[in-house]
Enzyme design. Structure first.
Site, short mmCIF file in Angstrom:
data_model
loop_
_atom_site.label_atom_id
_atom_site.label_comp_id
_atom_site.label_asym_id
_atom_site.label_seq_id
_atom_site.Cartn_x
_atom_site.Cartn_y
_atom_site.Cartn_z
N GLU A 298 49.04 63.10 29.66
CA GLU A 298 48.36 62.60 30.86
C GLU A 298 49.16 61.45 31.44
O GLU A 298 49.93 60.79 30.74
CB GLU A 298 46.96 62.09 30.49
CG GLU A 298 46.04 63.13 29.93
CD GLU A 298 45.80 64.29 30.89
OE1 GLU A 298 45.45 64.06 32.05
OE2 GLU A 298 45.99 65.45 30.46
N GLY B 99 55.91 67.29 30.19
CA GLY B 99 54.77 67.48 31.11
C GLY B 99 53.46 67.73 30.38
O GLY B 99 52.51 68.23 30.98
N ASP C 73 41.09 62.24 25.74
CA ASP C 73 41.23 63.55 26.40
C ASP C 73 40.55 64.63 25.55
O ASP C 73 39.85 65.50 26.09
CB ASP C 73 42.73 63.87 26.58
CG ASP C 73 42.95 65.24 27.20
OD1 ASP C 73 42.74 65.37 28.42
OD2 ASP C 73 43.30 66.18 26.45
N VAL D 134 51.05 70.55 37.11
CA VAL D 134 50.23 71.77 37.18
C VAL D 134 50.30 72.38 38.59
O VAL D 134 50.46 73.60 38.74
CB VAL D 134 48.76 71.46 36.79
CG1 VAL D 134 47.95 72.74 36.79
CG2 VAL D 134 48.69 70.80 35.41
N GLY E 221 50.96 71.88 29.52
CA GLY E 221 52.24 72.26 30.11
C GLY E 221 52.03 73.07 31.38
O GLY E 221 50.95 73.61 31.63
N LYS F 79 37.24 67.04 26.57
CA LYS F 79 37.17 68.49 26.39
C LYS F 79 36.00 68.86 25.45
O LYS F 79 35.31 69.86 25.67
CB LYS F 79 38.49 69.01 25.84
CG LYS F 79 39.64 68.86 26.86
CD LYS F 79 40.99 68.99 26.21
CE LYS F 79 42.12 68.91 27.23
NZ LYS F 79 43.45 68.76 26.62
P1 NAP Z 1 50.57 64.93 37.84
O1 NAP Z 1 51.84 65.56 37.43
O2 NAP Z 1 50.43 63.45 37.76
O3 NAP Z 1 50.27 65.38 39.35
C1 NAP Z 1 49.26 64.83 40.13
C2 NAP Z 1 49.47 65.25 41.57
O4 NAP Z 1 48.40 64.76 42.37
C3 NAP Z 1 50.74 64.71 42.20
O5 NAP Z 1 51.30 65.68 43.05
C4 NAP Z 1 50.29 63.49 43.01
O6 NAP Z 1 51.08 63.28 44.17
C5 NAP Z 1 48.90 63.95 43.44
N1 NAP Z 1 47.96 62.84 43.59
C6 NAP Z 1 47.50 62.06 42.60
N2 NAP Z 1 46.61 61.16 43.10
C7 NAP Z 1 46.54 61.39 44.41
C8 NAP Z 1 45.82 60.80 45.49
N3 NAP Z 1 44.97 59.78 45.27
N4 NAP Z 1 45.99 61.30 46.73
C9 NAP Z 1 46.84 62.33 46.93
N5 NAP Z 1 47.54 62.94 45.98
C10 NAP Z 1 47.39 62.47 44.73
O7 NAP Z 1 49.36 65.55 37.01
P2 NAP Z 1 49.28 66.97 36.29
O8 NAP Z 1 49.85 66.87 34.92
O9 NAP Z 1 49.74 68.05 37.19
O10 NAP Z 1 47.69 67.09 36.06
C11 NAP Z 1 46.82 67.40 37.12
C12 NAP Z 1 45.41 67.61 36.56
O11 NAP Z 1 45.43 68.69 35.62
C13 NAP Z 1 44.87 66.41 35.78
O12 NAP Z 1 43.46 66.37 35.95
C14 NAP Z 1 45.18 66.75 34.33
O13 NAP Z 1 44.32 66.13 33.42
C15 NAP Z 1 44.96 68.25 34.36
N6 NAP Z 1 45.67 69.02 33.33
C16 NAP Z 1 46.98 68.80 33.09
C17 NAP Z 1 47.64 69.58 32.16
C18 NAP Z 1 49.09 69.38 31.84
O14 NAP Z 1 49.57 70.01 30.89
N7 NAP Z 1 49.82 68.58 32.58
C19 NAP Z 1 46.94 70.58 31.48
C20 NAP Z 1 45.57 70.79 31.75
C21 NAP Z 1 44.95 69.99 32.69
P3 NAP Z 1 52.64 62.85 44.06
O15 NAP Z 1 53.31 64.02 43.39
O16 NAP Z 1 53.09 62.66 45.44
O17 NAP Z 1 52.64 61.62 43.21
N1 HSE Z 2 47.38 65.99 28.15
C1 HSE Z 2 46.66 67.18 27.86
C2 HSE Z 2 47.11 67.69 26.51
C3 HSE Z 2 46.93 68.21 28.90
O1 HSE Z 2 48.16 67.25 26.02
O2 HSE Z 2 46.41 68.52 25.93
C4 HSE Z 2 46.14 69.50 28.71
O3 HSE Z 2 44.78 69.28 28.92
#
Ligand code: NAP
Ligand code: HSE
Length: 440
Positions: A193, A190, A204, A17, A307, A208
């Protein structure tokens, strides 16, 4: 000419994200600045591993491995928490709010568990906590419920809130393929989780649902207080059985309120939906939510629920709101995020009283008398059978028995399941799915 104010954003997290926000911010910045009349700078970015290869190039001078330093940076006005988890993310959020900043978050797990504490901190310190990306990805559902439908009370909200599960269920049905191979693809894209059990076990979706229940009814319902069941035990055969009965299978969150008794129900489980309904046809990573308001009637929202790009779109919407709040004050955001409707007198409906129809798949010994024993147990538990499908099992000497029931309640169904599980001729834990006839 009056000089424009500069507003600085700190980005905590540069994963799926965070990279989407970085990428689209570059494209969107000039437009946002022109519309809002301020200079907006993405000033600092925190990551865990600065050497990791990423899809975007962030100058080393902006990078830090200390997200708390962003929360504490007096130059930063808006902190965007995109790390996930409930440890460091909570610390960063509370610290930033304590310093009067606006926090933008996509972290539904954090909000579900610590939402009350976080919103109280925002109120106490005069900051704001914005979380459009936490529910339904790119669909502006939080704005719709909180602002667009402000005149309504909500007897029912239900929908597909997890893109990963909907993607997996769609592919299982289309390709007749087991769940594990599709999960790998959802991770690569992507959607999933970091801890994939959050998606496939329904947690999850429960996070929500908890946020939506709070928005709609002003109460925080914890996942432990809900029925939460995931998709792990569904097989391609269940899709074939459901299709032969005229249904598709979707993982749903269902939030109800009975305004006569003031009882609120929140549950998450895979559900058989009539094939002709809108939600049954929503496929892939898409989410779909049916929101019934007492004034507007039923409204339905559909869009990508997970995504990089869809989620970044929702985060950017909050960033734009945050800038407007800083420039124009609370009037810019008329339904403050700290003002849910009054929750006085509401209580949680006991899950055992939930009524509905059921689909039960049993793997049984292929022997005479088994069907009669199963029928006796159902009758003893006041469960009336509506249909029976018997077919071969993938395992030799066993048969698959699928029952659907007429309307009953959870207490009776659970009693029947316990007795069925104890039956010697039932060779696997029964699979229970609910049938959703919502009439819209
Ligand atoms: P992700 O790809 O795992 O990215 C997490 C990022 O945070 C990475 O850059 C990681 O660093 C950094 N990070 C994690 N823990 C850390 C710590 N303790 N100290 C410093 N940096 C830290 O996760 P994501 O998919 O982007 O999701 C991020 C958030 O958005 C989550 O809460 C997720 O539930 C939410 N979300 C995700 C989506 C989706 O579709 N992916 C949709 C809606 C909401 P590194 O890169 O160096 O490892
Ligand atoms: N893992 C979550 C999903 C990301 O698949 O819906 C969006 O919140």
């Amino acid at each position: 000419m009056k000089s424009r104010r500069t507003l600085n954003i700190g980005l905590c997290g540069l994963g799926t994200v965070g990279q989407g926000v970085w990428k689209h911010f570059g494209r969107f910045r000039a437009d946002l600045e022109a519309r809002l009349g301020a200079r907006i700078v993405l000033r600092r970015v925190s990551v865990r591993d600065p050497r990791k290869a990423r899809g975007v190039r962030v100058p080393a001078s902006k990078l830090t491995t200390d997200p708390l330093s962003i929360a504490n940076d007096p130059q930063i006005h808006i902190v965007c928490e995109l790390m996930g988890g409930t440890g460091t993310a909570r610390q960063v959020t509370l610290q930033a709010l304590a310093r009067g900043k606006i926090v933008v978050s996509a972290n539904k797990a954090l909000i579900c568990v610590h939402g009350a504490e976080i919103l109280a901190a925002a109120r106490r310190h005069g900051g704001h906590f914005l979380f459009e990306a936490s529910v339904a990805g790119g669909i502006p559902l939080i704005k719709a419920v909180r602002e667009g439908l402000v005149a309504n009370r909500f007897p029912r909200i239900y929908g597909i809130l997890n893109g990963t599960c909907n993607y997996i269920l769609t592919k299982m049905e289309e390709l007749d393929t087991p769940y594990a191979s599709v999960l790998r693809e959802a991770k690569r894209l992507g959607y999933a989780e970091k801890q994939e059990s959050l998606d496939v076990q329904g947690w999850d979706t429960a996070h929500k649902a908890s946020i939506l229940a709070w928005l709609a009814h002003g109460v925080w319902v914890r996942p432990e207080q809900m029925i939460v069941e995931g998709i792990e035990r569904i097989t391609p055969a269940d899709f074939r059985n459901a299709a032969s009965l005229g249904y598709g299978i979707k993982l749903l969150a269902i939030i109800t309120r009975d305004f006569a008794t003031n009882e609120i129900g929140v549950r998450v489980h895979p559900t058989l939906l009539p094939q002709e309904t809108v939600l049954a046809r929503v496929s892939g990573v898409f989410n779909a939510i049916s929101v019934t308001g007492d004034v507007v009637g039923t409204t339905v929202y559909i869009g990508r629920g997970a995504g990089q790009d869809a989620t970044a779109s929702a985060v950017m919407s909050d960033l734009a709101d945050a800038v407007a709040l800083l420039l124009h004050g609370k009037g810019a955001h008329f339904m403050g995020e700290d003002r849910p409707p009054a929750a006085k007198g509401t209580r949680l409906a006991p899950p055992e009283r939930i009524r509905g129809r059921y689909y039960v798949r049993l793997t049984v010994a292929d022997q005479p008398g088994v069907l009669a024993r199963v029928a006796t147990i159902m009758a003893r538990n006041r469960m009336s059978i509506a249909s029976v499908i018997q077919g071969p099992s993938e395992r030799a000497g066993l048969a698959s028995l699928v029952l659907t029931t007429h309307e009953s309640d959870e207490r009776s169904m659970r009693g029947a399941l316990r007795a069925l599980t104890a039956l010697a001729s039932v060779r696997e834990a029964p699979l229970l799915l609910r049938i959703g006839d919502f009439g819209d």
